[in-house]
Write an enzyme that holds these catalytic residues in place. Structure first.
Site, mmCIF file in Angstrom:
data_model
loop_
_atom_site.group_PDB
_atom_site.id
_atom_site.type_symbol
_atom_site.label_atom_id
_atom_site.label_comp_id
_atom_site.label_asym_id
_atom_site.label_seq_id
_atom_site.Cartn_x
_atom_site.Cartn_y
_atom_site.Cartn_z
ATOM 1 N N LYS A 1 0.855 -1.200 0.000
ATOM 2 C CA LYS A 1 0.000 0.000 0.000
ATOM 3 C C LYS A 1 0.879 1.233 0.000
ATOM 4 O O LYS A 1 1.862 1.293 0.750
ATOM 5 C CB LYS A 1 -0.909 -0.027 1.242
ATOM 6 C CG LYS A 1 -1.948 1.091 1.291
ATOM 7 C CD LYS A 1 -2.823 0.994 2.540
ATOM 8 C CE LYS A 1 -3.956 2.012 2.512
ATOM 9 N NZ LYS A 1 -4.832 1.914 3.718
ATOM 10 N N SER B 1 -9.907 2.028 2.508
ATOM 11 C CA SER B 1 -8.973 2.769 1.671
ATOM 12 C C SER B 1 -7.966 1.896 0.936
ATOM 13 O O SER B 1 -7.405 2.339 -0.057
ATOM 14 C CB SER B 1 -8.230 3.790 2.526
ATOM 15 O OG SER B 1 -7.376 3.123 3.453
ATOM 16 N N SER C 1 -10.322 -0.247 6.653
ATOM 17 C CA SER C 1 -9.654 -0.164 5.348
ATOM 18 C C SER C 1 -8.947 -1.421 4.867
ATOM 19 O O SER C 1 -8.495 -1.450 3.727
ATOM 20 C CB SER C 1 -8.646 0.976 5.349
ATOM 21 O OG SER C 1 -9.321 2.179 5.152
HETATM 22 N N1 GLN Z 1 -13.499 4.281 5.644
HETATM 23 C C1 GLN Z 1 -12.968 4.764 6.874
HETATM 24 C C2 GLN Z 1 -12.624 6.221 6.734
HETATM 25 O O1 GLN Z 1 -12.892 6.760 5.732
HETATM 26 C C3 GLN Z 1 -11.805 3.950 7.298
HETATM 27 C C4 GLN Z 1 -10.567 4.259 6.578
HETATM 28 C C5 GLN Z 1 -9.415 3.449 7.064
HETATM 29 O O2 GLN Z 1 -9.584 2.434 7.733
HETATM 30 N N2 GLN Z 1 -8.217 3.943 6.772
HETATM 31 O O3 GLN Z 1 -12.085 6.827 7.612
#
Ligand code: GLN
Length: 499
Positions: A82, A163, A187
């Site tokens: 990532k 994400s 995410s």
């Molecule tokens: N979807 C969540 C957010 O937008 C989690 C994102 C994540 O886990 N980095 O914050």
């Protein structure tokens, strides 16, 4: 390797065995994955940066080591990283314009450990900007397309989740045998569920956060993606361990997670939280959840109805705590120390900051910074941030009380299958609701695993989530592997290597 088998079809464990037997070389395995990336990435956009030359050099080195009898635990395994993990000498963008030209001089601890164990990095996977999102639509490098599509509507492009959308899509489409991700509120688990792969967010403190671009430091955790539970277990072992460079990294032994995948679930008590039965949840998700519990009972586990009474406050709590920490973490992007600097002649320092941040951050990141700054500001701090911290403690206590009655908790991973690009995107709150089942594990610091368990009516993957006690990933892996065996999930995405 059978004649019909494509080198990208291996599981990670299978590839390690084939490498050991000499049925395939690291060079062949890496080449096949790079070819897959070349063929599929122009469409899927799962990688922001492909490090083909470095990967081939590492693969050659890997074959030489194996020939000398010096093979390490992940020798020759091609992975995606990532683009939130700093990689020495390789551009690390966090999918943001503000870090668009940032080349870190150091390696994150997690990626350093994977390299130490012999992994071959194929490149840096796309994500939502600064890991803020559930769709991968907020990346400054463009959206990632989910390799799966709807049976009745194959032309509509679906999101891979976020994400860590690029990581999940890369593993699903067989552009990598595994990938790293991070999970602040879901995410890893949500994109794993949307792409039909396995992902685990371990206990907070299990993996070092050193060298991972920070989003919300008290919630962020690294974890792996792979196509099987065992493959995730193998990767997590390499990624875990105490790191003096991260004061929140836990000094606890790292067990053999892969061995835990073979443990029986007989006699385990599996909690079923009634608050996760949402109004308006699609019937097929409810049915899959029931099916998962039946599978575990058939293996000798006992299912127990439990209550996690503060669940309904988890999303609002998360969407105060996460932006608050983000606004503070992102203050460092000022055009001086890292990445982008936007300046016009005669600007004073403050104007340069403003120009840089206005140009460098996308809309979602700006929204989070504004929310975070607001909830931390004098006069609102007590009403929002402090209140959220208290509710967070209550959410953690709900789980502590549950562990007196059960050994693991099973829930759906997401309230829907992958949605289309453009759906849910006009209203940020609709997008935030997608995290309803995942944010609790981050708020409480607990391990959570997503495993593909079935398909919806459109042929899209649906996942179940297993949550465990802090530092008891072994039980989580055992339950996840039992669901995996029973589900026997064999469906493949339409877009994939070797297809
Ligand atoms: N979807 C969540 C957010 O937008 C989690 C994102 C994540 O886990 N980095 O914050």
């Amino acid at each position: 390797m059978t004649a019909a088998m494509h080198p990208t079809d291996f599981t990670l464990a299978g590839a390690l065995a084939a490498l050991e037997e000499g049925a395939i070389s690291a060079v062949e395995l890496t080449r096949a994955h790079l070819d897959a990336i070349e063929a599929l990435n122009p469409r899927l956009n799962a990688f922001i940066t492909v490090t083909a030359e470095q990967a081939m050099a590492a693969a050659r080195e890997s074959d030489a080591r194996r020939a000398r009898g010096e093979a390490r635990p992940l020798e020759g395994i091609p992975l995606a990283v990532k683009d939130l993990f700093c990689t020495a000498g390789v551009r690390t963008t966090a999918a943001s314009r503000i870090l668009g030209n940032f080349v870190p001089p150091y390696e994150s601890t997690v990626t350093a450990q994977l390299l130490r164990d012999g992994a071959v990095f194929l490149g840096k996977a796309n994500l939502d900007e600064f890991a803020m999102g559930s769709s991968n639509l907020t990346s400054a490098f463009g959206p990632v397309e989910n390799p799966w599509s709807r049976r009745d509507d194959p032309e509509t492009k679906l999101v891979p989740g976020g994400s860590s959308g690029g990581s999940a899509a890369a593993v699903a489409a067989r552009m990598a045998l595994g990938a790293t991700g991070t999970d602040t509120g879901g995410s890893i688990r949500q994109p794993a569920a949307f792409c039909g792969v396995v992902g685990i967010k371990p206990t907070y403190g299990r993996c070092s956060r050193f060298g991972i671009v920070a989003f919300a430091s008290s919630l962020d955790q690294a974890g792996p993606f792979a196509r099987t539970v065992e493959d995730c277990a193998i990767l997590l072992r390499s990624m875990s361990g105490h790191d003096p460079k991260d004061s929140t990294s836990a000094n606890v032994p790292v067990p053999d997670f892969a061995a835990a995948c073979k443990r029986s679930v007989k006699g385990l008590r599996i909690g079923v939280p009634k608050e996760y039965r949402l109004d308006g949840m699609p019937a097929e998700i409810e049915a899959l959840w029931r099916q998962g519990l039946d599978w575990l009972r058939a293996e000798g586990a006992e299912t127990v109805e439990i209550s996690l009474p503060h669940t309904k406050y988890a999303l609002p709590t998360y969407y105060i705590v996460a932006p608050a920490e983000a606004s503070s973490n992102l203050a460092r992007y000022d055009g001086v120390r890292y990445g982008l600097r936007v300046e016009e002649k005669g600007d004073d320092l403050r104007t340069m900051y403003e120009r840089t941040r206005a140009a460098g951050f996308g809309a979602e990141v700006k929204r989070r910074i504004m929310i975070g700054t607001y909830v931390l500001s004098a006069g609102y701090y007590e009403a929002y941030y402090l209140k959220a911290q208290k509710v967070r403690a209550l959410i953690a206590r709900d789980f502590d009380q549950a562990w007196e009655k059960v050994d693991a908790i099973v829930t759906p991973a997401t309230p829907s299958a992958a949605f289309a690009m453009g759906e849910k995107t006009d209203d940020p709150v609709t997008m935030y609701l997608n995290d309803v089942f995942t944010v609790t594990a981050n708020l409480a610091g607990l391990p959570g695993l997503a495993v593909p368990a079935g398909l919806d009516a459109q042929g899209l993957p649906l996942g179940l989530q297993v949550i465990g006690r802090a530092f008891d990933e072994e039980t989580v892996f055992a339950v996840g592997a039992a669901i995996e065996r029973a589900a026997d999930f064999k469906a493949l995405p339409r877009v994939r290597a070797g297809a």
